[in-house]
Write a protein that holds these residues in place. Structure first.
Motif, PDB file in Angstrom:
ATOM      1  N   ASP A 223       0.831  -1.205   0.000  1.00 54.49           N
ATOM      2  CA  ASP A 223       0.000   0.000   0.000  1.00 54.49           C
ATOM      3  C   ASP A 223       0.863   1.251   0.000  1.00 54.49           C
ATOM      4  O   ASP A 223       1.837   1.345   0.745  1.00 54.49           O
ATOM      5  CB  ASP A 223      -0.897  -0.019   1.253  1.00 54.49           C
TER       6      ASP A 223
ATOM      7  N   THR B 150      -1.972  -5.000  -4.914  1.00 55.20           N
ATOM      8  CA  THR B 150      -1.519  -3.610  -5.003  1.00 55.20           C
ATOM      9  C   THR B 150      -2.623  -2.747  -5.601  1.00 55.20           C
ATOM     10  O   THR B 150      -3.662  -3.251  -6.023  1.00 55.20           O
ATOM     11  CB  THR B 150      -0.275  -3.471  -5.896  1.00 55.20           C
TER      12      THR B 150
ATOM     13  N   MET C 154       3.953  -0.415 -10.583  1.00 61.25           N
ATOM     14  CA  MET C 154       3.981  -1.529  -9.631  1.00 61.25           C
ATOM     15  C   MET C 154       3.912  -2.862 -10.366  1.00 61.25           C
ATOM     16  O   MET C 154       4.622  -3.816 -10.020  1.00 61.25           O
ATOM     17  CB  MET C 154       2.805  -1.419  -8.659  1.00 61.25           C
TER      18      MET C 154
END
Length: 662
Positions: free
Chosen positions: A257, A318, A324
């Protein structure tokens, strides 16, 4: 009013008034880029982007990748690169008196290319006309045309290190270039490329003091600092001893996070969170990062992996973020990657608000996502939804559909996610530091709040451990299987099992196909969808030899809890004692968790009898090890006695069972 496009629109005539510019004009003609034509060949999508970007810079517009489509093999085979003003203008402001600026004009200018069998790309269609003014002199402001050269980046970093303010830093470049219009970058690019944490005075010292304190108070504390080429602090990661030990127990599924930003300098704070045996969130590491790009995430993931003994998670959740995604593919290539459903659904307003029927579109999409029990149902519902509202060209929805295996509940429930739900009520775990940090929290304050937050989480886990040891939720049936889970599971997880047991009343077994090896049972359930109900058919398959039971609702695979359909089939087959494979150690209240033995400073460790005994033994172990390390015979003697004691204690634990103190 914007200037009209001028390059190539008139013939240059040489005379006494413009002969001084002849050389420069000739050079411009020589460097002029060729106009697009059907049949032009390129080696890659990147080459097409570079070509169209140069063409747009010359003509006076910016470009952007509009959409791409994959073939059956998963490889991209079609791509559209368009003017950046493509798409319909949308008013995203709820206040009609405070309308936001909008650049979209629904411009149709674009290039379309298709992948050839030889691996090259060919332009097969194009639109060259724009529905808006073009301005070659202003193209330097478009992001796709801005470039910060390496030497400029290095100079900015050096001046920043010398505490020269950004505006003075930039002014020197403006003077050298002869004006802002001659720069290939803007101030924002300089700030983004410095790649260091912009900390306030005293922050670095506070961080170092914090790390030193944690190393003294925490055995096996881990931290690392990443510096750029100019020696400026770029990224930081740390994990205390308890987090590292917790990973061994609950590191199979991890949520990453980056919700929070620490202090007014907008430092992205990232943390790794797992789920313990009570379903509570538990911290597995923290970081401060200077950028949110693939390179930075790759560094952070690799550092975290090293900290966690080189053991990658089986699954990771995610936000919906391309950087990411790329970093995870690099560092955790075998991990199942899922996007947080709530993060995607929160974007509906931003992405679709401009449509006239937005409210209906929103409800229809939510129904397709949340109410589809199988992959087939989702495919059908999504297709009808897109067709009904003519959303076939919406690139955001196209991208989501292409990646549906990363976020749609019907596609992700085929593996274990440790109870990180995909339902409307709780699509994601709440941020770990809720109530302890916010956008105004300074770094020094955060470091103080960190220990308070961790201490609270540890206290919550210890309290639930005690409740599961000391209290007992009564059984509601006479079935032995309920008593099995009552004695094995923590209170929170036993309650989940009970809910499935109660759910039997909504199910009806109406079909059974017996086989020599496999049998199939069909059940009808009245499924609750918010305030609505609808019947649904579920299939349960039984291996007659092993008594293994699988249901297509996939609740056991997803949450590790037997579903009501499996329970009903067990009862129908008069199997009242559940096979051990369906009782997971992960949810057990009788297992002695290793992270509870770790010495920590924020959990009143020293007052615990088991902690004092643990430290006492470790001290003597180290002394014995020092005495035996110089001799192979002594070492073997010590190891033999340790193995003998280990076998003795394991046998005692097996006899004592659940009566052993937790």
């Amino acid at each position: 009013m914007e200037e009209e496009k001028t390059i190539g629109s008139s013939r240059v005539e040489l005379n006494e008034n413009n002969i001084e510019n002849a050389t420069e004009e000739t050079r411009n003609v020589k460097d002029k880029i060729e106009d697009p034509k059907v049949g032009m060949m390129f080696n890659s999508i990147d080459d097409i982007m570079k070509y169209y970007t140069r063409y747009g810079k010359e003509k006076g517009f910016a470009v952007a990748k509009r959409s791409s489509k994959k073939g059956d093999d998963g490889e991209v085979r079609y791509v559209t690169i368009a003017c950046n003003r493509a798409g319909k203008p949308r008013n995203r402001s709820s206040n009609p008196l405070k309308l936001q600026s909008e650049s979209k004009t629904d411009c149709k200018a674009q290039l379309r290319a298709v992948l050839c069998p030889d691996g090259k790309w060919i332009l097969n269609a194009m639109v060259l006309d724009h529905n808006h003014g073009l301005s070659p002199s202003r193209t330097r402001y478009y992001k796709c045309n801005r470039l910060l050269e390496p030497h400029a980046k290095k100079r900015f970093a050096s001046n920043d290190k010398a505490d020269i303010r950004m505006k003075k830093n930039l002014k020197s470049f403006v003077v050298e270039a002869g004006g802002h219009e001659n720069l290939s970058f803007v101030e924002k690019d300089c700030r983004n490329k410095l790649s260091c944490l912009h900390l306030r005075e005293g922050d670095v010292a506070a961080m170092q003091d914090f790390f030193l304190k944690m190393q003294v108070d925490n055995s096996d504390f881990f931290y690392t600092m990443d510096f750029n080429e100019n020696g400026r602090l770029r990224n930081v990661f740390w994990a205390d001893a308890r987090s590292r030990a917790t990973f061994k127990e609950f590191g199979d599924v991890v949520m990453f996070d980056t919700t929070y930003l620490v202090n007014k300098y907008d430092i992205p704070f990232a943390h790794f969170v797992g789920v313990n045996h009570h379903g509570q969130s538990t911290l597995l590491g923290c970081g401060l990062i200077s950028n949110e790009d693939t390179e930075t995430f790759t560094w952070l993931f690799q550092t975290w992996l090293k900290c966690m003994f080189g053991c990658p998670p089986c699954a990771i959740i995610t936000d919906h973020d391309k950087a990411m995604k790329k970093a995870i593919e690099i560092v955790f290539p075998k991990a199942r990657h899922r996007w947080c459903l709530s993060h995607i659904m929160e974007k509906l307003s931003k992405k679709l608000r401009g449509y006239k029927e937005y409210e209906s579109i929103k409800i229809c999409m939510q129904n397709a996502v949340y109410d589809s029990l199988t992959k087939g149902e989702f495919e059908e519902s999504w297709g009808k939804f897109v067709e009904k509202y003519k959303l076939e060209s919406n690139e955001w929805l196209l991208g989501l559909y292409d990646e549906r295996r990363r976020w749609v509940p019907a596609f992700v429930k085929d593996m274990f996610w440790a109870g990180m739900s995909t339902t409307k009520q709780g699509e994601s775990m709440h941020a770990f530091f809720d109530g302890y940090i916010n956008l105004k929290t300074a770094l020094k304050q955060f470091l103080d709040q960190y220990e308070l937050a961790i201490a609270k989480k540890v206290a919550n886990e210890n309290n639930e451990d005690f409740n599961s040891f000391n209290l007992c939720i009564p059984c509601i049936t006479h079935y032995e299987m309920e008593k099995q889970f009552q004695s094995a599971y923590t209170i929170a997880k036993f309650k989940e099992f009970q809910q499935e047991l109660i759910g039997n009343i909504c199910c009806n077994l109406f079909s059974c196909k017996k086989g020599t090896v496999f049998s199939e049972y069909e059940l009808r359930e009245d499924v609750s969808l918010g305030e609505r109900h609808r019947p649904a058919i579920f299939s349960v398959y039984v291996n007659e030899d092993t008594n293994e039971v699988n249901c297509n609702c996939r609740l056991f695979e997803f949450r590790g809890i037997l579903c009501r359909h499996q329970i009903m089939v067990f009862i129908h087959r008069e199997v009242y004692r559940i096979p051990d494979k369906y009782i997971l150690k992960r949810w057990s209240k009788t297992v002695i968790r290793s992270h509870n033995k770790v010495r920590i400073s924020y959990d009143n460790w020293f007052v615990k009898p088991e902690a004092q005994r643990y430290d006492k033994m470790c001290k003597d172990f180290f002394e014995v090890a020092n005495l035996a390390a110089d001799s192979e015979d002594r070492c073997e003697k010590v190891m033999a006695q340790i193995q003998e004691l280990k076998r003795e204690f394991e046998n005692e634990e097996g006899v004592c069972g659940r009566n052993k103190p937790i």
